[in-house]
Motif scaffolding. Structure first.
Motif, PDB file in Angstrom:
ATOM      1  N   MET A   1      17.430  -1.791  36.528  1.00 45.92           N
ATOM      2  CA  MET A   1      16.635  -1.477  35.314  1.00 45.92           C
ATOM      3  C   MET A   1      17.311  -0.259  34.623  1.00 45.92           C
ATOM      4  O   MET A   1      17.526   0.802  35.221  1.00 45.92           O
ATOM      5  N   ALA A   2      17.532  -0.320  33.473  1.00 50.24           N
ATOM      6  CA  ALA A   2      18.353   0.814  32.667  1.00 50.24           C
ATOM      7  C   ALA A   2      17.462   1.973  32.545  1.00 50.24           C
ATOM      8  O   ALA A   2      16.189   1.857  32.593  1.00 50.24           O
ATOM      9  N   LYS A   3      17.870   3.198  32.727  1.00 50.80           N
ATOM     10  CA  LYS A   3      17.163   4.483  32.532  1.00 50.80           C
ATOM     11  C   LYS A   3      16.735   4.525  30.968  1.00 50.80           C
ATOM     12  O   LYS A   3      17.535   4.503  30.042  1.00 50.80           O
ATOM     13  N   PRO A   4      15.640   5.262  30.730  1.00 47.53           N
ATOM     14  CA  PRO A   4      15.248   5.789  29.362  1.00 47.53           C
ATOM     15  C   PRO A   4      16.188   6.567  28.724  1.00 47.53           C
ATOM     16  O   PRO A   4      16.779   7.508  29.635  1.00 47.53           O
ATOM     17  N   GLN A   5      16.315   6.421  27.585  1.00 45.59           N
ATOM     18  CA  GLN A   5      17.597   7.352  26.896  1.00 45.59           C
ATOM     19  C   GLN A   5      17.231   8.869  27.102  1.00 45.59           C
ATOM     20  O   GLN A   5      18.428   9.681  27.421  1.00 45.59           O
ATOM     21  N   GLU A   6      15.999   9.423  27.013  1.00 41.36           N
ATOM     22  CA  GLU A   6      15.705  10.673  27.047  1.00 41.36           C
ATOM     23  C   GLU A   6      15.837  11.123  28.602  1.00 41.36           C
ATOM     24  O   GLU A   6      16.404  12.383  28.709  1.00 41.36           O
ATOM     25  N   GLU A   7      15.398  10.395  29.572  1.00 38.47           N
ATOM     26  CA  GLU A   7      15.846  10.720  31.164  1.00 38.47           C
ATOM     27  C   GLU A   7      17.284  10.722  31.253  1.00 38.47           C
ATOM     28  O   GLU A   7      17.687  11.760  31.774  1.00 38.47           O
ATOM     29  N   GLU A   8      18.030   9.751  30.715  1.00 37.74           N
ATOM     30  CA  GLU A   8      19.482   9.825  30.756  1.00 37.74           C
ATOM     31  C   GLU A   8      20.066  11.188  30.246  1.00 37.74           C
ATOM     32  O   GLU A   8      21.087  11.915  30.745  1.00 37.74           O
ATOM     33  N   MET A  40      24.894  17.589  21.728  1.00 45.02           N
ATOM     34  CA  MET A  40      24.012  17.921  20.502  1.00 45.02           C
ATOM     35  C   MET A  40      23.736  16.553  19.703  1.00 45.02           C
ATOM     36  O   MET A  40      23.039  16.205  19.093  1.00 45.02           O
ATOM     37  N   ARG A  41      24.898  16.063  19.622  1.00 44.64           N
ATOM     38  CA  ARG A  41      24.884  14.594  18.810  1.00 44.64           C
ATOM     39  C   ARG A  41      23.937  13.675  19.645  1.00 44.64           C
ATOM     40  O   ARG A  41      23.447  13.004  18.981  1.00 44.64           O
ATOM     41  N   GLU A  42      24.009  13.600  20.922  1.00 48.05           N
ATOM     42  CA  GLU A  42      23.098  12.737  21.628  1.00 48.05           C
ATOM     43  C   GLU A  42      21.850  12.871  21.697  1.00 48.05           C
ATOM     44  O   GLU A  42      21.007  12.365  21.518  1.00 48.05           O
ATOM     45  N   ILE A  43      21.570  14.175  21.467  1.00 53.14           N
ATOM     46  CA  ILE A  43      20.249  14.923  21.173  1.00 53.14           C
ATOM     47  C   ILE A  43      19.595  14.272  19.775  1.00 53.14           C
ATOM     48  O   ILE A  43      18.476  13.673  19.641  1.00 53.14           O
ATOM     49  N   CYS A  44      20.621  14.369  18.879  1.00 53.29           N
ATOM     50  CA  CYS A  44      20.086  13.842  17.514  1.00 53.29           C
ATOM     51  C   CYS A  44      20.050  12.430  17.420  1.00 53.29           C
ATOM     52  O   CYS A  44      19.315  11.753  16.933  1.00 53.29           O
ATOM     53  N   MET A  56      15.742  20.390  15.062  1.00 49.60           N
ATOM     54  CA  MET A  56      16.390  22.023  15.635  1.00 49.60           C
ATOM     55  C   MET A  56      15.589  22.292  16.960  1.00 49.60           C
ATOM     56  O   MET A  56      16.227  23.115  17.593  1.00 49.60           O
ATOM     57  N   TYR A  57      14.224  22.308  16.929  1.00 47.93           N
ATOM     58  CA  TYR A  57      13.724  22.785  17.886  1.00 47.93           C
ATOM     59  C   TYR A  57      14.202  22.022  19.297  1.00 47.93           C
ATOM     60  O   TYR A  57      14.616  22.883  20.573  1.00 47.93           O
ATOM     61  N   ARG A  58      14.711  20.647  19.458  1.00 49.65           N
ATOM     62  CA  ARG A  58      15.036  20.308  20.342  1.00 49.65           C
ATOM     63  C   ARG A  58      16.601  20.662  20.791  1.00 49.65           C
ATOM     64  O   ARG A  58      16.792  20.725  21.800  1.00 49.65           O
ATOM     65  N   MET A  59      17.287  20.928  19.774  1.00 51.77           N
ATOM     66  CA  MET A  59      18.634  21.604  19.956  1.00 51.77           C
ATOM     67  C   MET A  59      18.460  22.839  20.473  1.00 51.77           C
ATOM     68  O   MET A  59      19.596  23.303  21.460  1.00 51.77           O
ATOM     69  N   ARG A  60      17.619  23.666  19.937  1.00 53.37           N
ATOM     70  CA  ARG A  60      17.409  25.096  20.606  1.00 53.37           C
ATOM     71  C   ARG A  60      17.058  25.006  22.068  1.00 53.37           C
ATOM     72  O   ARG A  60      17.429  25.814  22.912  1.00 53.37           O
ATOM     73  N   VAL A  61      16.157  24.136  22.481  1.00 57.38           N
ATOM     74  CA  VAL A  61      15.616  24.060  23.755  1.00 57.38           C
ATOM     75  C   VAL A  61      16.832  23.924  24.771  1.00 57.38           C
ATOM     76  O   VAL A  61      17.104  24.425  25.767  1.00 57.38           O
ATOM     77  N   ALA A  62      17.648  22.824  24.457  1.00 57.25           N
ATOM     78  CA  ALA A  62      18.790  22.325  25.258  1.00 57.25           C
ATOM     79  C   ALA A  62      19.741  23.445  25.218  1.00 57.25           C
ATOM     80  O   ALA A  62      20.391  23.952  26.176  1.00 57.25           O
ATOM     81  N   GLY A  63      20.092  24.283  23.922  1.00 60.35           N
ATOM     82  CA  GLY A  63      21.023  25.129  23.863  1.00 60.35           C
ATOM     83  C   GLY A  63      20.713  26.219  24.638  1.00 60.35           C
ATOM     84  O   GLY A  63      21.445  27.036  25.216  1.00 60.35           O
ATOM     85  N   LYS A  64      19.322  26.807  24.688  1.00 61.12           N
ATOM     86  CA  LYS A  64      19.195  27.816  25.339  1.00 61.12           C
ATOM     87  C   LYS A  64      19.341  27.697  26.797  1.00 61.12           C
ATOM     88  O   LYS A  64      19.609  28.862  27.695  1.00 61.12           O
ATOM     89  N   LYS A  65      19.042  26.727  27.371  1.00 60.69           N
ATOM     90  CA  LYS A  65      19.430  26.200  28.667  1.00 60.69           C
ATOM     91  C   LYS A  65      20.697  26.470  29.167  1.00 60.69           C
ATOM     92  O   LYS A  65      21.066  26.895  30.189  1.00 60.69           O
ATOM     93  N   LEU A  66      21.552  25.998  28.410  1.00 61.75           N
ATOM     94  CA  LEU A  66      22.921  26.070  28.684  1.00 61.75           C
ATOM     95  C   LEU A  66      23.666  27.434  28.515  1.00 61.75           C
ATOM     96  O   LEU A  66      24.273  27.785  29.377  1.00 61.75           O
ATOM     97  N   LEU A 127      18.627  11.518   6.981  1.00 61.46           N
ATOM     98  CA  LEU A 127      18.779  12.866   7.377  1.00 61.46           C
ATOM     99  C   LEU A 127      19.931  12.453   9.096  1.00 61.46           C
ATOM    100  O   LEU A 127      20.780  13.387   9.195  1.00 61.46           O
ATOM    101  N   LYS A 128      19.407  11.640   9.978  1.00 59.81           N
ATOM    102  CA  LYS A 128      19.996  11.618  11.101  1.00 59.81           C
ATOM    103  C   LYS A 128      21.462  11.128  10.844  1.00 59.81           C
ATOM    104  O   LYS A 128      22.576  11.594  11.524  1.00 59.81           O
ATOM    105  N   GLY A 129      21.608  10.131  10.009  1.00 59.98           N
ATOM    106  CA  GLY A 129      23.086   9.572   9.811  1.00 59.98           C
ATOM    107  C   GLY A 129      23.925  10.596   9.277  1.00 59.98           C
ATOM    108  O   GLY A 129      25.201  10.997   9.517  1.00 59.98           O
ATOM    109  N   SER A 130      23.415  11.605   8.328  1.00 62.10           N
ATOM    110  CA  SER A 130      24.171  12.681   7.615  1.00 62.10           C
ATOM    111  C   SER A 130      24.591  13.635   8.940  1.00 62.10           C
ATOM    112  O   SER A 130      25.919  14.136   8.634  1.00 62.10           O
ATOM    113  N   VAL A 131      23.585  13.943   9.492  1.00 59.65           N
ATOM    114  CA  VAL A 131      23.697  15.059  10.633  1.00 59.65           C
ATOM    115  C   VAL A 131      25.134  14.434  11.555  1.00 59.65           C
ATOM    116  O   VAL A 131      25.974  15.178  11.948  1.00 59.65           O
ATOM    117  N   ILE A 132      24.646  13.182  11.994  1.00 56.97           N
ATOM    118  CA  ILE A 132      25.609  12.923  12.956  1.00 56.97           C
ATOM    119  C   ILE A 132      27.127  12.587  12.340  1.00 56.97           C
ATOM    120  O   ILE A 132      28.253  12.946  13.024  1.00 56.97           O
TER     121      ILE A 132
END
Length: 351
Positions: A1-8, A40-44, A56-66, A127-132
């Motif tokens: 069974m494939a893992k959910p994308q966010e868990e991966e 960051m592209r995968e988060i988007c 941007m909030y999601r990116m900041r959370v991951a970025g701060k952890k890194l 927005l998603k397509g432009s950012v990616i």
């Protein structure tokens, strides 16, 4: 069974954190920067978000952890900030606002004390397509950074010159090899003990037919008088134009200044950081590795009361640097602030 994308995605973030925490390993700034942008592209693309503010909030959370995993790896924070600015610009573009969004924010800050972020909370089509798409362009910029710098080599290296360098930098290697295709010159490489990265660079240059001499670090001052210019790489360019460079770079730059030799620094744009060195924050700035390269563990019983530090980096003040050579050309240390303001948004300095 494939893992959910966010868990991966969470597993990928944790895997990157583990990679960054390998303290006795000197990570490649390029690899770190590229992996950060890909993450960051995968988060988007793989997380659910409805507005630029949420993204941007999601990116900041991951970025701060890194960033907290390895504070000395400035390329992580640099790329997170670049992507945050990309998100702001693409949001403004999608809703048809002026490109001078930073100026508007700055004026709003002066008048009201804070930037109006309400417009970022509104959903925007495409927005998603432009950012990616813009992130893909950023990845292309990362990949072509060394070759763009190398293409400028003939403007700075002339026939029969004696070039001094130290340590190992892929960018400097490409720069010297590009010049060697049309010019004959000699390279003197300081071996950069205790890592001896200079020997690795000397070997690769010699294999390409470049006349190369390896010297000990203690001989740098004595040899400097017959050198025409110093060309080095760096780990990070700080916001004031100073360098976080491999240990030994400071003494090299000091010797060059004493003999009035120009010091050129080859650095791609992803190495330019909006951060400054604080004298009280050496733990974040530097990276201390195992001391066995300086003093063998087998000698420990004879010097049991000696505490040995083995720092990886030196800080080189901006007044010792003559010119920075980046993807977009040469820049004086006094101009770095302008590049920083173009690369990052003021509100993203603190993740």
């Amino acid at each position: 069974m494939a893992k959910p994308q966010e868990e991966e995605l969470t597993e990928k973030v944790d895997g990157f954190v583990t990679y960054l925490k390998q303290k006795n390993r000197l990570h490649s700034s390029y690899d770190v920067a590229k992996r950060t942008v890909l993450l960051m592209r995968e988060i988007c693309s793989k997380t659910k978000w409805a507005s630029a503010d949420e993204l941007m909030y999601r990116m900041r959370v991951a970025g701060k952890k890194l960033v907290e995993a390895q504070p000395s790896e400035n390329a992580v924070g640099n790329m997170v900030r670049r992507v945050l600015k990309i998100t702001r610009e693409e949001h403004a573009s999608c809703i048809g606002e002026s490109e001078d969004l930073d100026i508007k924010d700055s004026l709003h800050t002066l008048l009201h004390g804070e930037v109006d972020q309400s417009n970022f909370s509104k959903p925007v089509l495409n927005l998603k397509g432009s950012v990616i798409e813009t992130m893909n362009e950023l990845l292309d910029e990362l990949e072509g950074g060394a070759s763009n710098i190398a293409s400028q080599a003939l403007d700075h290296i002339h026939s029969s010159e004696v070039i001094m360098t130290a340590g190992y930098s892929k960018t400097v290697e490409a720069f010297l090899k590009a010049a060697a295709r049309k010019r004959k010159f000699e390279v003197i490489v300081a071996e950069s003990a205790p890592s001896y990265q200079g020997q690795e660079l000397a070997t690769k240059l010699a294999q390409d037919g470049i006349q190369t001499t390896v010297i000990t670090d203690s001989a740098v001052f004595a040899i400097m008088s017959r050198v025409n210019k110093v060309i080095i790489g760096t780990h990070t360019v700080m916001a004031d134009g100073g360098l976080k460079a491999l240990n030994g770079a400071h003494q090299l730059a000091l010797a060059a200044k004493h003999h009035s030799i120009p010091v050129l620094v080859c650095a791609a744009l992803f190495k330019f950081s909006p951060e400054y060195l604080c004298s009280y924050d050496q733990d974040t700035f530097n990276k201390i590795v195992a001391p066995h390269d300086v003093l063998s563990f087998t000698d420990g019983e004879f010097v049991s009361k000696v505490h040995v530090q083995n720092p990886v980096f030196d800080f080189v003040p901006p007044d010792l640097i003559t010119l920075f050579i980046s993807n977009i050309g040469g820049s004086a240390p006094s101009y770095i602030y302008r590049l920083i303001s173009d690369l990052y948004h003021a509100d993203d300095k603190d993740l």
